[in-house]
Design an enzyme around this catalytic site. Structure first.
Site, PDB file in Angstrom:
ATOM      1  N   GLY A 240       0.828  -1.210   0.000  1.00 22.24           N
ATOM      2  CA  GLY A 240       0.000   0.000   0.000  1.00 22.24           C
ATOM      3  C   GLY A 240       0.854   1.248   0.000  1.00 22.24           C
ATOM      4  O   GLY A 240       0.556   2.233   0.682  1.00 22.24           O
ATOM      5  N   ALA A 241       1.933   1.234  -0.801  1.00 22.60           N
ATOM      6  CA  ALA A 241       2.940   2.303  -0.733  1.00 22.60           C
ATOM      7  C   ALA A 241       2.620   3.508  -1.618  1.00 22.60           C
ATOM      8  O   ALA A 241       3.407   4.442  -1.697  1.00 22.60           O
ATOM      9  CB  ALA A 241       4.310   1.746  -1.121  1.00 22.60           C
TER      10      ALA A 241
ATOM     11  N   VAL B  41      -2.639  -7.224  -2.217  1.00 24.11           N
ATOM     12  CA  VAL B  41      -2.248  -8.120  -1.115  1.00 24.11           C
ATOM     13  C   VAL B  41      -3.258  -9.234  -0.863  1.00 24.11           C
ATOM     14  O   VAL B  41      -2.949 -10.183  -0.147  1.00 24.11           O
ATOM     15  CB  VAL B  41      -1.994  -7.342   0.208  1.00 24.11           C
TER      16      VAL B  41
ATOM     17  N   ASN C  40       1.214  -2.438   5.455  1.00 28.45           N
ATOM     18  CA  ASN C  40       0.519  -1.156   5.606  1.00 28.45           C
ATOM     19  C   ASN C  40      -0.816  -1.102   4.856  1.00 28.45           C
ATOM     20  O   ASN C  40      -1.710  -0.366   5.262  1.00 28.45           O
ATOM     21  CB  ASN C  40       1.457  -0.042   5.101  1.00 28.45           C
TER      22      ASN C  40
ATOM     23  N   TYR D 138     -13.542  -3.217  10.449  1.00 23.79           N
ATOM     24  CA  TYR D 138     -12.200  -2.613  10.528  1.00 23.79           C
ATOM     25  C   TYR D 138     -11.555  -2.930  11.882  1.00 23.79           C
ATOM     26  O   TYR D 138     -10.392  -3.348  11.956  1.00 23.79           O
ATOM     27  CB  TYR D 138     -12.345  -1.101  10.329  1.00 23.79           C
TER      28      TYR D 138
ATOM     29  N   ILE E 110      -4.987  10.018  11.527  1.00 24.03           N
ATOM     30  CA  ILE E 110      -3.849  10.547  10.775  1.00 24.03           C
ATOM     31  C   ILE E 110      -4.378  11.189   9.495  1.00 24.03           C
ATOM     32  O   ILE E 110      -5.268  10.633   8.844  1.00 24.03           O
ATOM     33  CB  ILE E 110      -2.867   9.399  10.418  1.00 24.03           C
TER      34      ILE E 110
END
Ligand code: NDP
Length: 248
Positions: free
Chosen positions: A14-15, A65, A91, A156, A189
Site C-alpha cells: 500500500g505504498a 495483497v 501497511n 475494521y 492521521i
C-alpha cells in the site's frame, strides 16, 4: 552520511499514498532499497520516481495483497533482484464503515481480506526467507480502533485487533531467529483515508485528543523507523500507540 538502514531492503505494501508512501520515502532517506507495492491502478510509480530523483533506490511493483500467489511472486522477484528482504511493512488497508445492522457480508469480508488476510499473505511469502537469513523486522499498521472499538467499524476493528494477535504470535515464533515483529496503532492521521471527515467531525475528534491536532504520516513513519532501526533489537510483540492520546 551513513543512514540507519544502509544495506537493508524494505518491502512496503500500500505504498502509493498516505502512510505507506511517506514510510517508503523515509526508509529510502535512511539508505534502504525500497520495494514500493500497491494495487495495479495505484500511483506507486510516483513514489518510486520521487525516491530515485532524491538520490535513493526503489522499485515499484503492482501487488494486490489479497492475492497470495501474487504476494509470493512479487516477494520472490524482489529477493532475486536485491538478494534479500530485511524489512516488511504491512501497511495496505481499507475501511468500509457501516453499522452492524446494515453491514453486508461482502463489506465484512472485503475489509478482513485486505487488512488481515493481506498481512498474512505477504508475511507468509517472506518469512521463510527471513528465517534462513536469520534477520528480519516486521511491522504491521494496526489501529487504536482495534483496541478501543468504534461504532460503525466492526469489520475494521476486528481486522486491526486481528493484526495485534498475529503480531504477538509471530513475535513468539520468530524471536529466536533474530526476527522482531511489532505493530503500530495510529490514531487519526491526515491521509486520503481520513479526508472523508467533515470539518465538524474533525474538530470533534481533535477535542478528544491530549495532543490537539490530527497526526501526520510523518508521525507514523518516525515510529516505524524506530521499530525497524538499530536501536530496537530487544523490542518485539509490542503495539506502539501513536494516537496523540486518543487511546491510553
Ligand atoms: P491510504 O488509503 O492512503 O493508504 C492505503 C493504501 O493501501 C492505499 O494506497 C491503497 O490503495 C492501498 N491498498 C488498498 N487495498 C489494497 C490491496 N488490496 N492491495 C494493496 N494495496 C492496497 O490510507 P492510510 O495511509 O491512512 O492507511 C495506511 C494504513 O494505516 C492502513 O492499514 C490503515 O488502516 C492504517 N491506519 C490509518 C489511520 C488514519 O487515520 N489514516 C489510522 C489508523 C490506521 P487504493 O487507493 O487502491 O485503495
Amino acid at each position: 552520511m551513513a543512514g540507519q538502514l544502509d544495506g537493508k531492503v524494505a518491502f512496503v505494501t500500500g505504498a502509493a499514498t498516505g502512510i505507506g508512501a511517506v514510510c517508503a520515502r523515509r526508509f529510502a532517506r535512511e539508505g534502504a532499497i525500497v520495494a514500493c507495492t500497491s494495487r495495479p491502478q495505484d500511483p506507486y510509480q510516483e513514489v518510486v520516481d520521487g525516491i530515485v530523483a532524491a538520490g535513493g533506490r526503489a522499485i515499484g511493483i503492482p501487488l494486490d495483497v489479497t492475492n497470495p500467489e501474487s504476494a509470493q511472486e512479487v516477494t520472490d522477484r524482489v529477493i532475486k533482484e536485491f538478494g534479500a528482504i530485511h524489512i516488511l511493512l504491512n501497511n495496505a488497508g481499507i475501511t468500509d464503515d457501516q453499522l452492524i445492522m446494515r453491514m453486508k457480508p461482502e463489506s465484512w469480508r472485503r475489509v478482513l481480506s485486505v487488512n488481515l488476510d493481506g498481512a498474512y499473505n505477504v508475511t507468509h511469502a517472506i518469512v521463510r526467507h527471513m528465517i534462513k537469513q536469520r534477520e528480519g523486522r516486521i511491522v504491521s499498521i494496526s489501529s487504536v480502533i482495534g483496541m478501543m472499538g468504534n461504532a460503525g467499524q466492526a469489520n475494521y476493528a476486528a481486522s486491526k485487533a486481528g493484526l495485534i494477535g498475529f503480531t504477538k504470535s509471530l513475535a513468539r515464533e520468530l524471536g529466536s531467529r533474530n526476527i522482531t515483529v511489532n505493530a503500530i496503532a495510529p490514531g487519526y492521521i491526515q491521509t486520503p483515508m481520513t479526508e472523508k471527515l467533515s470539518e465538524q467531525q474533525r474538530q470533534a475528534l481533535i477535542e478528544n485528543l491530549a495532543i490537539q491536532r490530527l497526526g501526520t504520516p510523518d508521525d507514523i513513519a518516525e515510529a516505524v523507523l524506530f521499530l525497524i532501526g538499530p536501536g530496537s533489537t530487544y523490542i518485539t510483540g509490542t503495539v506502539l500507540n501513536v494516537s496523540g492520546g486518543l487511546y491510553m
